[in-house]
Design an enzyme around this catalytic site. Sequence first.
Site, mmCIF file in Angstrom:
data_model
loop_
_atom_site.group_PDB
_atom_site.id
_atom_site.type_symbol
_atom_site.label_atom_id
_atom_site.label_comp_id
_atom_site.label_asym_id
_atom_site.label_seq_id
_atom_site.Cartn_x
_atom_site.Cartn_y
_atom_site.Cartn_z
ATOM 1 N N TYR A 144 0.639 -1.329 0.037
ATOM 2 C CA TYR A 144 0.078 0.106 0.002
ATOM 3 C C TYR A 144 0.880 1.296 0.096
ATOM 4 O O TYR A 144 1.823 1.448 0.774
ATOM 5 C CB TYR A 144 -0.943 0.020 1.166
ATOM 6 C CG TYR A 144 -1.812 1.120 1.439
ATOM 7 C CD1 TYR A 144 -2.717 1.327 0.521
ATOM 8 C CD2 TYR A 144 -1.789 2.206 2.363
ATOM 9 C CE1 TYR A 144 -3.673 2.681 0.306
ATOM 10 C CE2 TYR A 144 -2.599 3.465 2.241
ATOM 11 C CZ TYR A 144 -3.646 3.491 1.439
ATOM 12 O OH TYR A 144 -4.282 4.415 1.619
ATOM 13 N N ASP A 239 9.430 2.752 -0.516
ATOM 14 C CA ASP A 239 8.277 3.647 0.275
ATOM 15 C C ASP A 239 8.655 3.196 1.838
ATOM 16 O O ASP A 239 8.248 2.257 2.287
ATOM 17 C CB ASP A 239 7.019 3.171 -0.009
ATOM 18 C CG ASP A 239 5.785 3.905 0.658
ATOM 19 O OD1 ASP A 239 6.157 4.609 1.602
ATOM 20 O OD2 ASP A 239 4.627 3.484 0.381
ATOM 21 N N LYS A 267 4.628 9.308 8.783
ATOM 22 C CA LYS A 267 4.280 8.740 9.998
ATOM 23 C C LYS A 267 5.438 9.322 11.035
ATOM 24 O O LYS A 267 4.935 10.521 11.910
ATOM 25 C CB LYS A 267 4.341 7.336 10.050
ATOM 26 C CG LYS A 267 3.412 6.761 9.014
ATOM 27 C CD LYS A 267 3.045 5.242 9.335
ATOM 28 C CE LYS A 267 2.095 4.658 7.860
ATOM 29 N NZ LYS A 267 0.780 4.588 8.690
HETATM 30 N N1 PMP Z 1 3.002 4.223 2.142
HETATM 31 C C1 PMP Z 1 2.857 3.138 3.266
HETATM 32 C C2 PMP Z 1 4.060 2.309 3.214
HETATM 33 C C3 PMP Z 1 1.990 3.405 4.193
HETATM 34 O O1 PMP Z 1 1.968 2.433 5.272
HETATM 35 C C4 PMP Z 1 1.037 4.395 4.102
HETATM 36 C C5 PMP Z 1 -0.068 4.458 5.323
HETATM 37 N N2 PMP Z 1 -0.197 3.516 6.147
HETATM 38 C C6 PMP Z 1 1.038 5.137 3.073
HETATM 39 C C7 PMP Z 1 2.125 4.978 2.209
HETATM 40 C C8 PMP Z 1 0.152 6.396 2.960
HETATM 41 O O2 PMP Z 1 0.352 7.435 3.927
HETATM 42 P P1 PMP Z 1 -0.779 8.206 4.467
HETATM 43 O O3 PMP Z 1 -2.117 7.549 4.867
HETATM 44 O O4 PMP Z 1 -0.183 9.221 5.170
HETATM 45 O O5 PMP Z 1 -1.565 8.878 3.210
#
Ligand code: PMP
Length: 433
Positions: A144, A239, A267
């Site tokens: 994701y 990511d 995060k």
């Molecule tokens: N990339 C990863 C690996 C994530 O875990 C997440 C959210 N859990 C996101 C992108 C998206 O981040 P956001 O919810 O802050 O848009």
Amino acid sequence: MKDAQATALRERAERVLAGGVNSPVRAFRAVPGTPPAIVRGEGAYLYDADGNRFVDCILAYGPHILGHNPPEVLAAVRAQLERGIAFGTTTLPEVELAERIVDAVPSIELVRFVNSGTEATMSAVRLARAATGRDGIVKFDGAYHGHADALLAGAGSGVATLGIPGSPGVPAAAVAGTTVLPYNDAGAIADLLSRRGEQIAAVLVEPVAGNMGCVPPLPGYLERLRSLTREHGCLLIFDEVMTGFRVAYGGAQSLYGVIPDLTCLGKIIGAGLPVGAYGGSRTLMEKVAPSGPVYQAGTLSGNPLAMAAGGAALDCLRDGTKYERLEQLGHRLADGFAEAGAAAGIECAINRVGSMVTPFVGVDRVVDFASAQRASRAGFAHLHQTWLEAGVLWPPSQYETGFLSTVHTDQDVDRISEMFAGGVVAAEQVPAL
Ligand code: PMP
């Protein structure tokens, strides 16, 4: 567990919020029970309006690696609050946080702050396309990367939890350039790049997958992604929204010694305030406006409150003993799960990297999304219910990883394991929910 207030809040929320929530996984659709009405967090614990206390393993889905309300972060936010909330100019806290990130993350010479992980990956993909003059991107099944159109294919996290194949509203053209391959399968990416490498701008990977539950990279896999992308002139994007400052201070890239071209963060670098970032080499990042033509902007990007919070959190984490402690705690928890599974005679794959932990019930090995999906979701739901009733708040989906913080105690971790022992049952024995 008392839940009258939780039920009342849920009913009220459902009258005015889409689906009763602002992010789907919070709705507890894959597990029984009512999401607690949390009113306060302190250290490793959350307290709800019904008087329940929970050992928190959600930690806001990752940001709270220091637990809730670390005094250093509170002090930095309070001090900034007195000075002002947002100015629309570059401020010291954002420069200071950028300096810390550039120091810590091997691939990053220049960084750009945004407001979420979604924006970070979306912007990194745009930059990769611009830098290579190619449109194709590769992502992995069950990963994701936020909810940008091009990345909502084969997605994990809430998309997988709800069993949504993709999303209506995403134009076919937006995902036409997206190829989804199995994670941890070096042969699959080697094959694709040998056939279509010259069309691929970037390979985007969670270096430790966290959105199909925690799935570590197999030995040599990240190295292979690095060499293959280099060979075919594609960019490698890590990511690290979840893994950045989580699995090591410099993220998964410093843990595994594999350096991507671009890195996405989120995060932890905002310590619980809205944030995201992407960065890479000076040459690549200078293609971003205003030094280059790749447009990306944000009214609240580099928001001083978020920057101050993140800077204070990174200062606390820079002392390497924090990661030793997280490793000990993660190890203790994974051992506890494995022992409980063995004692009950139930096959369990316990996946872990540092303080990211996921138990998969009813399978012996999880290395990709297909194997994660073979785990018993009913078994997970039963476990979740057992935890919730015993005062442990675990993410309400098999496809989210559990997190520990530096302020969880051995006793907290043992409690989570004991309740795991109480809740783990073979798939065919799960009581009707
Ligand atoms: N990339 C990863 C690996 C994530 O875990 C997440 C959210 N859990 C996101 C992108 C998206 O981040 P956001 O919810 O802050 O848009």
